[in-house]
Design a protein around this motif. Structure first.
Motif, mmCIF file in Angstrom:
data_model
loop_
_atom_site.group_PDB
_atom_site.id
_atom_site.type_symbol
_atom_site.label_atom_id
_atom_site.label_comp_id
_atom_site.label_asym_id
_atom_site.label_seq_id
_atom_site.Cartn_x
_atom_site.Cartn_y
_atom_site.Cartn_z
ATOM 1 N N LEU A 232 0.863 -1.136 -0.095
ATOM 2 C CA LEU A 232 -0.138 0.070 0.198
ATOM 3 C C LEU A 232 0.779 1.197 -0.208
ATOM 4 O O LEU A 232 0.510 2.170 -0.664
ATOM 5 N N LEU A 233 1.837 1.220 0.759
ATOM 6 C CA LEU A 233 2.968 2.325 0.546
ATOM 7 C C LEU A 233 3.612 2.697 -0.564
ATOM 8 O O LEU A 233 3.588 3.794 -1.133
ATOM 9 N N LEU A 234 3.890 1.448 -1.563
ATOM 10 C CA LEU A 234 4.192 1.669 -2.831
ATOM 11 C C LEU A 234 3.299 2.073 -3.772
ATOM 12 O O LEU A 234 3.446 3.264 -4.558
ATOM 13 N N TYR A 235 1.896 1.696 -3.595
ATOM 14 C CA TYR A 235 0.818 2.228 -4.336
ATOM 15 C C TYR A 235 0.604 3.741 -4.030
ATOM 16 O O TYR A 235 0.399 4.643 -4.951
ATOM 17 N N SER A 236 0.566 4.219 -2.765
ATOM 18 C CA SER A 236 0.327 5.542 -2.322
ATOM 19 C C SER A 236 1.542 6.454 -2.944
ATOM 20 O O SER A 236 1.232 7.658 -3.417
ATOM 21 N N ALA A 237 2.670 5.756 -3.162
ATOM 22 C CA ALA A 237 3.909 6.608 -3.642
ATOM 23 C C ALA A 237 3.721 6.664 -5.093
ATOM 24 O O ALA A 237 4.004 7.710 -5.688
ATOM 25 N N PHE A 238 3.302 5.754 -5.993
ATOM 26 C CA PHE A 238 2.842 5.747 -7.366
ATOM 27 C C PHE A 238 2.032 6.580 -7.373
ATOM 28 O O PHE A 238 1.965 7.591 -8.564
ATOM 29 N N LEU A 239 0.873 6.858 -6.919
ATOM 30 C CA LEU A 239 -0.378 7.535 -7.213
ATOM 31 C C LEU A 239 0.124 8.969 -6.837
ATOM 32 O O LEU A 239 -0.435 9.781 -7.793
ATOM 33 N N SER A 240 0.896 9.447 -5.986
ATOM 34 C CA SER A 240 1.132 10.609 -5.690
ATOM 35 C C SER A 240 2.166 11.048 -6.867
ATOM 36 O O SER A 240 2.136 12.282 -7.390
ATOM 37 N N ALA A 241 3.134 10.295 -7.402
ATOM 38 C CA ALA A 241 3.915 10.723 -8.193
ATOM 39 C C ALA A 241 3.170 10.736 -9.878
ATOM 40 O O ALA A 241 3.417 12.003 -10.494
ATOM 41 N N ILE A 242 2.323 10.144 -10.022
ATOM 42 C CA ILE A 242 1.591 10.101 -11.099
ATOM 43 C C ILE A 242 0.441 11.503 -11.329
ATOM 44 O O ILE A 242 0.572 12.363 -12.092
ATOM 45 N N ALA A 243 -0.132 11.558 -10.051
ATOM 46 C CA ALA A 243 -1.200 12.540 -9.941
ATOM 47 C C ALA A 243 -0.493 13.994 -9.901
ATOM 48 O O ALA A 243 -1.141 14.809 -10.682
ATOM 49 N N PHE A 244 0.396 14.013 -8.969
ATOM 50 C CA PHE A 244 1.281 15.432 -8.864
ATOM 51 C C PHE A 244 1.741 15.839 -10.322
ATOM 52 O O PHE A 244 1.824 16.898 -10.744
ATOM 53 N N CYS A 245 2.401 15.053 -10.938
ATOM 54 C CA CYS A 245 3.116 15.202 -12.326
ATOM 55 C C CYS A 245 2.047 15.637 -13.470
ATOM 56 O O CYS A 245 2.214 16.797 -13.846
ATOM 57 N N LEU A 246 0.866 14.856 -13.280
ATOM 58 C CA LEU A 246 -0.192 15.220 -14.361
ATOM 59 C C LEU A 246 -0.834 16.657 -13.974
ATOM 60 O O LEU A 246 -1.385 17.306 -14.812
ATOM 61 N N TRP A 247 -0.975 16.873 -12.578
ATOM 62 C CA TRP A 247 -1.736 17.983 -12.095
ATOM 63 C C TRP A 247 -1.032 19.171 -12.462
ATOM 64 O O TRP A 247 -1.344 20.420 -12.903
#
Length: 317
Positions: A232-247
């Motif tokens: 879950l830590l890795l998932y939350s890290a990936f989601l933050s990386a993807i979401a913030f870059c796109l945002w």
């Protein structure tokens, strides 16, 4: 299609913004499960700060790897930009998530999900005074009202909503929203001259370093991850990386107030995903109507009416 055109096109902007909101919405149930797996209590401030620091540090490393190995973009930044990116990291990562994680622990999830989106209002207000082409108008006011009503509605059937306020709970969440709004404005400014992915990676690295130092200073030991919490830590890290870059990429080419309106989707998608992932959570008809209100609000703000007469004239000519 040219990258800038893609990030300005209303359809693609809507898809990307909603995708980011779904990712951020999924963080609510993921974090709740993670805290249970790690036995992190509500009053354990340092463990939550340490968890956030690890999460965003991994996110920054993921983005650096993508930039270097796949996009072949140099990650070096100019000396004169280091301080301003550090300030962004403090706002968007360190302070925002410090106040958010700890404020959420001292209020109900209902009020938390509502107050967590206070940043939307702050961004619209700040944009009115900062950008000459992003003023408050009737459409934005209606959109804000509909979005807020949607968030209230999605939580109204959960019970327990009241007007009691505490600085450490609701106060922290409002501060988190204000800090996030300033971070959004600053990120838009930086992304004009620096690649959005580079801005994201460096602000996350610098911001997470502060969280790690603060978290470890009070914890004195690292968190004990198991297979579930580690995944879950890795998932939350990936989601933050993807979401913030796109945002940040969207902020580069679009008005901050119009893009930020999509953040009203976050608590609603978070509610839907909580139903799917957490035991005891149930789907309600309010969720459907809340989503409808938010969608109408976003469409109302972003819809631009075409001049039909001129359009027909061009076709005839």
């Amino acid at each position: 299609m040219d990258k800038s055109k893609l990030l300005k096109n209303k359809v693609s902007v809507t898809i990307i913004a909603i995708f980011c909101s779904i990712l951020w919405g999924s963080a609510f149930p993921v974090l709740k499960i993670s805290y249970e797996e790690l036995n992190i209590l509500a009053e354990d401030i340092y463990s939550k700060v340490l968890f956030a620091g690890i999460r965003f540090f991994i996110s920054s490393i993921i983005i650096f790897i993508v930039l270097i190995l796949f996009l072949k973009i140099p990650i070096k930044i100019k000396k004169e930009n280091i301080f301003i990116i550090f300030v962004l990291g403090l706002l968007q990562t360190s302070l925002q998530y410090f106040f958010f994680y700890n404020g959420l622990a001292y209020t109900s999830g209902i009020k938390g999900s509502i107050l967590a989106q206070s940043g939307v209002f702050f961004v619209v207000i700040l944009s009115h005074f900062i950008y000459h082409d992003d003023k408050m108008n009737f459409k934005k006011l209606v959109g804000l009202i509909l979005g807020f009503l949607g968030i209230v509605l999605v939580n109204s059937s959960q019970g327990g909503f009241n007007l009691d306020m505490s600085f450490r709970g609701e106060g922290f969440l409002i501060i988190s929203g204000l800090v996030s709004a300033f971070g959004t404005i600053l990120a838009k400014k930086l992304s004009k001259d620096i690649h959005p992915f580079i801005v994201t990676s460096w602000q996350m690295l610098l911001g997470s370093s502060v969280l790690l130092i603060v978290g470890y200073s009070g914890n004195k030991e690292m968190l004990d991850f198991n297979l579930v919490s580690g995944s879950l830590l890795l998932y939350s890290a990936f989601l933050s990386a993807i979401a913030f870059c796109l945002w940040y990429a969207l902020l580069k080419y679009n008005k901050a107030s119009e893009i930020t309106m999509f953040k009203f989707v976050i608590p609603i998608t978070g509610s839907f995903l909580s139903v799917l992932l957490l035991s005891g959570e149930k789907f309600t008809i309010n969720m459907f109507f809340a989503l409808l209100l938010v969608v109408v609000g976003i469409v109302f703000v972003n819809y631009k009416k075409k001049d039909i007469k001129n359009e027909n004239y061009r076709k005839v000519g």
